[in-house]
Design a protein around this motif. Structure first.
Motif, PDB file in Angstrom:
ATOM      1  N   ILE A 153       0.297   1.030 -14.303  1.00 31.72           N
ATOM      2  CA  ILE A 153       1.103   0.506 -13.198  1.00 31.72           C
ATOM      3  C   ILE A 153       0.745   1.254 -11.909  1.00 31.72           C
ATOM      4  N   PRO A 154      -0.060   0.659 -11.036  1.00 34.30           N
ATOM      5  CA  PRO A 154      -0.301   1.319  -9.749  1.00 34.30           C
ATOM      6  C   PRO A 154       0.951   1.207  -8.875  1.00 34.30           C
ATOM      7  N   ALA A 155       1.459   2.362  -8.446  1.00 34.40           N
ATOM      8  CA  ALA A 155       2.721   2.376  -7.680  1.00 34.40           C
ATOM      9  C   ALA A 155       2.617   3.345  -6.519  1.00 34.40           C
ATOM     10  N   ALA A 156       1.397   3.492  -5.988  1.00 31.77           N
ATOM     11  CA  ALA A 156       1.195   4.493  -4.934  1.00 31.77           C
ATOM     12  C   ALA A 156       1.112   3.860  -3.550  1.00 31.77           C
ATOM     13  N   GLY A 157       1.479   2.584  -3.447  1.00 29.15           N
ATOM     14  CA  GLY A 157       1.444   1.930  -2.135  1.00 29.15           C
ATOM     15  C   GLY A 157       2.677   2.286  -1.324  1.00 29.15           C
ATOM     16  N   VAL A 158       2.545   2.156  -0.010  1.00 26.85           N
ATOM     17  CA  VAL A 158       3.693   2.473   0.862  1.00 26.85           C
ATOM     18  C   VAL A 158       4.412   1.207   1.329  1.00 26.85           C
TER      19      VAL A 158
ATOM     20  N   ARG B 116       3.506  -1.323   3.536  1.00 23.30           N
ATOM     21  CA  ARG B 116       3.515  -1.465   5.002  1.00 23.30           C
ATOM     22  C   ARG B 116       4.043  -2.840   5.437  1.00 23.30           C
ATOM     23  N   ARG B 117       3.614  -3.922   4.712  1.00 24.28           N
ATOM     24  CA  ARG B 117       4.024  -5.275   5.128  1.00 24.28           C
ATOM     25  C   ARG B 117       5.516  -5.495   4.921  1.00 24.28           C
ATOM     26  N   PHE B 118       6.118  -4.741   3.981  1.00 22.24           N
ATOM     27  CA  PHE B 118       7.545  -4.903   3.734  1.00 22.24           C
ATOM     28  C   PHE B 118       8.361  -4.253   4.852  1.00 22.24           C
TER      29      PHE B 118
ATOM     30  N   PRO C  45       9.639   2.777  -0.190  1.00 19.04           N
ATOM     31  CA  PRO C  45       8.588   1.854  -0.641  1.00 19.04           C
ATOM     32  C   PRO C  45       9.178   0.745  -1.508  1.00 19.04           C
ATOM     33  N   LYS C  46       8.595  -0.455  -1.406  1.00 23.49           N
ATOM     34  CA  LYS C  46       9.211  -1.642  -2.021  1.00 23.49           C
ATOM     35  C   LYS C  46       9.421  -1.481  -3.521  1.00 23.49           C
ATOM     36  N   GLN C  47       8.567  -0.688  -4.193  1.00 24.69           N
ATOM     37  CA  GLN C  47       8.715  -0.541  -5.654  1.00 24.69           C
ATOM     38  C   GLN C  47       9.969   0.228  -6.045  1.00 24.69           C
ATOM     39  N   TYR C  48      10.600   0.890  -5.055  1.00 24.16           N
ATOM     40  CA  TYR C  48      11.830   1.642  -5.348  1.00 24.16           C
ATOM     41  C   TYR C  48      13.092   0.959  -4.828  1.00 24.16           C
TER      42      TYR C  48
ATOM     43  N   GLY D 236      -1.963   9.024  -6.988  1.00 23.83           N
ATOM     44  CA  GLY D 236      -2.438   7.846  -6.274  1.00 23.83           C
ATOM     45  C   GLY D 236      -3.698   8.116  -5.469  1.00 23.83           C
ATOM     46  N   GLY D 237      -4.358   7.026  -5.066  1.00 23.15           N
ATOM     47  CA  GLY D 237      -5.546   7.124  -4.223  1.00 23.15           C
ATOM     48  C   GLY D 237      -5.322   6.372  -2.922  1.00 23.15           C
ATOM     49  N   ALA D 238      -6.365   6.343  -2.064  1.00 21.64           N
ATOM     50  CA  ALA D 238      -6.231   5.745  -0.732  1.00 21.64           C
ATOM     51  C   ALA D 238      -5.945   4.248  -0.805  1.00 21.64           C
ATOM     52  N   GLU D 239      -6.610   3.544  -1.707  1.00 23.25           N
ATOM     53  CA  GLU D 239      -6.396   2.104  -1.895  1.00 23.25           C
ATOM     54  C   GLU D 239      -6.003   1.864  -3.341  1.00 23.25           C
ATOM     55  N   ARG D 240      -5.514   0.642  -3.610  1.00 24.00           N
ATOM     56  CA  ARG D 240      -5.091   0.304  -4.973  1.00 24.00           C
ATOM     57  C   ARG D 240      -6.188   0.602  -5.994  1.00 24.00           C
ATOM     58  N   CYS D 241      -7.437   0.244  -5.657  1.00 18.78           N
ATOM     59  CA  CYS D 241      -8.530   0.429  -6.624  1.00 18.78           C
ATOM     60  C   CYS D 241      -8.741   1.909  -6.954  1.00 18.78           C
ATOM     61  N   HIS D 242      -8.517   2.794  -5.986  1.00 23.09           N
ATOM     62  CA  HIS D 242      -8.648   4.232  -6.267  1.00 23.09           C
ATOM     63  C   HIS D 242      -7.490   4.693  -7.150  1.00 23.09           C
ATOM     64  N   SER D 243      -6.308   4.147  -6.894  1.00 21.96           N
ATOM     65  CA  SER D 243      -5.156   4.494  -7.737  1.00 21.96           C
ATOM     66  C   SER D 243      -5.400   4.057  -9.182  1.00 21.96           C
ATOM     67  N   VAL D 244      -5.964   2.856  -9.352  1.00 24.42           N
ATOM     68  CA  VAL D 244      -6.221   2.375 -10.723  1.00 24.42           C
ATOM     69  C   VAL D 244      -7.247   3.283 -11.405  1.00 24.42           C
TER      70      VAL D 244
ATOM     71  N   HIS E  95      -0.866  -3.714 -14.028  1.00 23.81           N
ATOM     72  CA  HIS E  95       0.214  -4.565 -13.511  1.00 23.81           C
ATOM     73  C   HIS E  95       0.849  -3.905 -12.291  1.00 23.81           C
ATOM     74  N   ASP E  96       0.928  -4.633 -11.181  1.00 26.77           N
ATOM     75  CA  ASP E  96       1.504  -4.090  -9.948  1.00 26.77           C
ATOM     76  C   ASP E  96       2.958  -3.645 -10.160  1.00 26.77           C
ATOM     77  N   ALA E  97       3.278  -2.461  -9.645  1.00 24.88           N
ATOM     78  CA  ALA E  97       4.666  -1.977  -9.701  1.00 24.88           C
ATOM     79  C   ALA E  97       5.607  -2.931  -8.975  1.00 24.88           C
ATOM     80  N   ALA E  98       5.047  -3.676  -8.020  1.00 23.92           N
ATOM     81  CA  ALA E  98       5.872  -4.556  -7.184  1.00 23.92           C
ATOM     82  C   ALA E  98       6.020  -5.965  -7.772  1.00 23.92           C
ATOM     83  N   ARG E  99       5.672  -6.145  -9.059  1.00 24.89           N
ATOM     84  CA  ARG E  99       5.873  -7.452  -9.724  1.00 24.89           C
ATOM     85  C   ARG E  99       6.944  -7.297 -10.808  1.00 24.89           C
TER      86      ARG E  99
HETATM   87  O1  C5P Z   1      -0.304  -3.384  -1.300  1.00 22.95           O
HETATM   88  P1  C5P Z   1      -0.227  -4.291  -2.494  1.00 22.95           P
HETATM   89  O2  C5P Z   1       1.047  -5.078  -2.541  1.00 22.95           O
HETATM   90  O3  C5P Z   1      -1.441  -5.125  -2.735  1.00 22.95           O
HETATM   91  O4  C5P Z   1      -0.148  -3.298  -3.733  1.00 22.95           O
HETATM   92  C1  C5P Z   1      -0.202  -3.749  -5.067  1.00 22.95           C
HETATM   93  C2  C5P Z   1       0.160  -2.583  -5.984  1.00 22.95           C
HETATM   94  O5  C5P Z   1      -0.776  -1.520  -5.846  1.00 22.95           O
HETATM   95  C3  C5P Z   1       1.544  -2.008  -5.666  1.00 22.95           C
HETATM   96  O6  C5P Z   1       2.227  -1.803  -6.886  1.00 22.95           O
HETATM   97  C4  C5P Z   1       1.216  -0.710  -4.938  1.00 22.95           C
HETATM   98  O7  C5P Z   1       2.188   0.305  -5.120  1.00 22.95           O
HETATM   99  C5  C5P Z   1      -0.111  -0.293  -5.585  1.00 22.95           C
HETATM  100  N1  C5P Z   1      -0.958   0.552  -4.734  1.00 22.95           N
HETATM  101  C6  C5P Z   1      -1.389   1.795  -5.207  1.00 22.95           C
HETATM  102  N2  C5P Z   1      -2.166   2.607  -4.410  1.00 22.95           N
HETATM  103  C7  C5P Z   1      -2.491   2.240  -3.166  1.00 22.95           C
HETATM  104  C8  C5P Z   1      -2.059   0.973  -2.655  1.00 22.95           C
HETATM  105  C9  C5P Z   1      -1.302   0.149  -3.469  1.00 22.95           C
HETATM  106  O8  C5P Z   1      -1.082   2.158  -6.346  1.00 22.95           O
HETATM  107  N3  C5P Z   1      -3.204   3.089  -2.415  1.00 22.95           N
END
Ligand code: C5P
Length: 241
Positions: free
Chosen positions: A11-16, A18-20, A25-28, A81-89, A109-113
């Motif tokens: 579960i990648p959950a390291a996003g902030v 921004r669009r929300f 962060p939206k996952q919380y 987490g990493g800078a972008e989702r792909c780095h986090s994965v 699976h996205d934390a935000a789903r």
């Molecule tokens: O930003 P977006 O909605 O595409 O993010 C999809 C998922 O990836 C979210 O669960 C978000 O927390 C995660 N993510 C992450 N690391 C990042 C950016 C997004 O784990 N650097």
């Protein structure tokens, strides 16, 4: 390693988010009595086919330990987490590699789903028995789609072949690690896991799921997700009543 191939959730959950635009962060954010991320994790933890789950958290995450019911769960690993989702994965895969084998399936699976249905997860798991490359949940596009150029229509795309890519997206741990490493080496920032696998010349299978498996992106998505969860609950009660 011996025995059958296992399935893990990542579960990648390291996003902030921004669009929300919320402070949290939206996952919380709270949804039907628990944080959005807990709904996402709950779909996997307790499922008999899932061996465990890696959750990838941002370095500035001050919420996970306080609000998630899974913060101390023995089957939930943490990864940075990493800078972008792909780095986090990628970081999540590294954490899973301590417990998982190269051939094990990883379901990202996205934390935000928060509205993944058990029936859709089961359909994806069943598809993996027939799909050597891997598979993702997706929904055929109903709207006509335009490609834009400077605010004007450059092209209308043939809708019949277009799908929305959802998650979970499932690949063998070793293959996904190679695919993401290669995408990064080529300086391609992929926005989903299947894209990285496609860059290797492989063709993941599209498995149609319900359209309610939405990703929380904008404020209006939260009440919509609450409505979908309520409907799913009513469906379950209707079937057992
Ligand atoms: O930003 P977006 O909605 O595409 O993010 C999809 C998922 O990836 C979210 O669960 C978000 O927390 C995660 N993510 C992450 N690391 C990042 C950016 C997004 O784990 N650097």
């Amino acid at each position: 390693m011996s025995g059958a191939v296992r399935h893990w959730a990542l579960i990648p959950a390291a996003g902030v988010g921004r669009r929300f635009g919320a402070e949290v962060p939206k996952q919380y954010l709270a949804l039907a009595g628990r944080p959005v991320i807990d709904h996402a994790i709950a779909a996997f933890i307790g499922h008999p086919a899932i061996a465990g789950c890696a959750v990838v958290l941002g370095s500035a995450d001050g919420w996970w330990s306080d609000v998630s019911a899974y913060a101390n769960h023995p089957d939930v690993l943490r990864a940075p987490g990493g800078a972008e989702r792909c780095h986090s994965v990628r970081n999540g895969l590294t954490a899973l590699a301590d417990r998982a084998a190269e051939d094990d399936w990883v379901l990202v699976h996205d934390a935000a789903r928060p509205c993944l249905r058990r029936s859709d997860l089961d359909r994806l798991l069943a598809a993996l028995r027939e799909e050597p490359v891997g598979a993702l949940l997706a929904v055929p596009i109903a709207d006509t789609v335009k490609r834009a150029d400077a605010g004007q229509v450059a092209e209308t795309l043939p809708r019949s072949a277009l799908w929305r890519a959802y998650t979970p997206q499932a690949f063998r741990l070793g293959l996904l690690r190679r695919a993401l490493a290669q995408a990064q080496a080529r300086d391609v920032v992929v926005t989903d896991d299947a894209s990285a696998v496609e860059l290797l010349g492989l063709r993941p299978a599209l498995i149609e799921c319900q359209a309610d498996n939405i990703k929380i992106t904008r404020p209006e998505d939260l009440p919509l997700a609450a409505f979908y969860l309520q409907q799913q609950q009513l469906d379950v009660q209707g079937r057992s009543g």
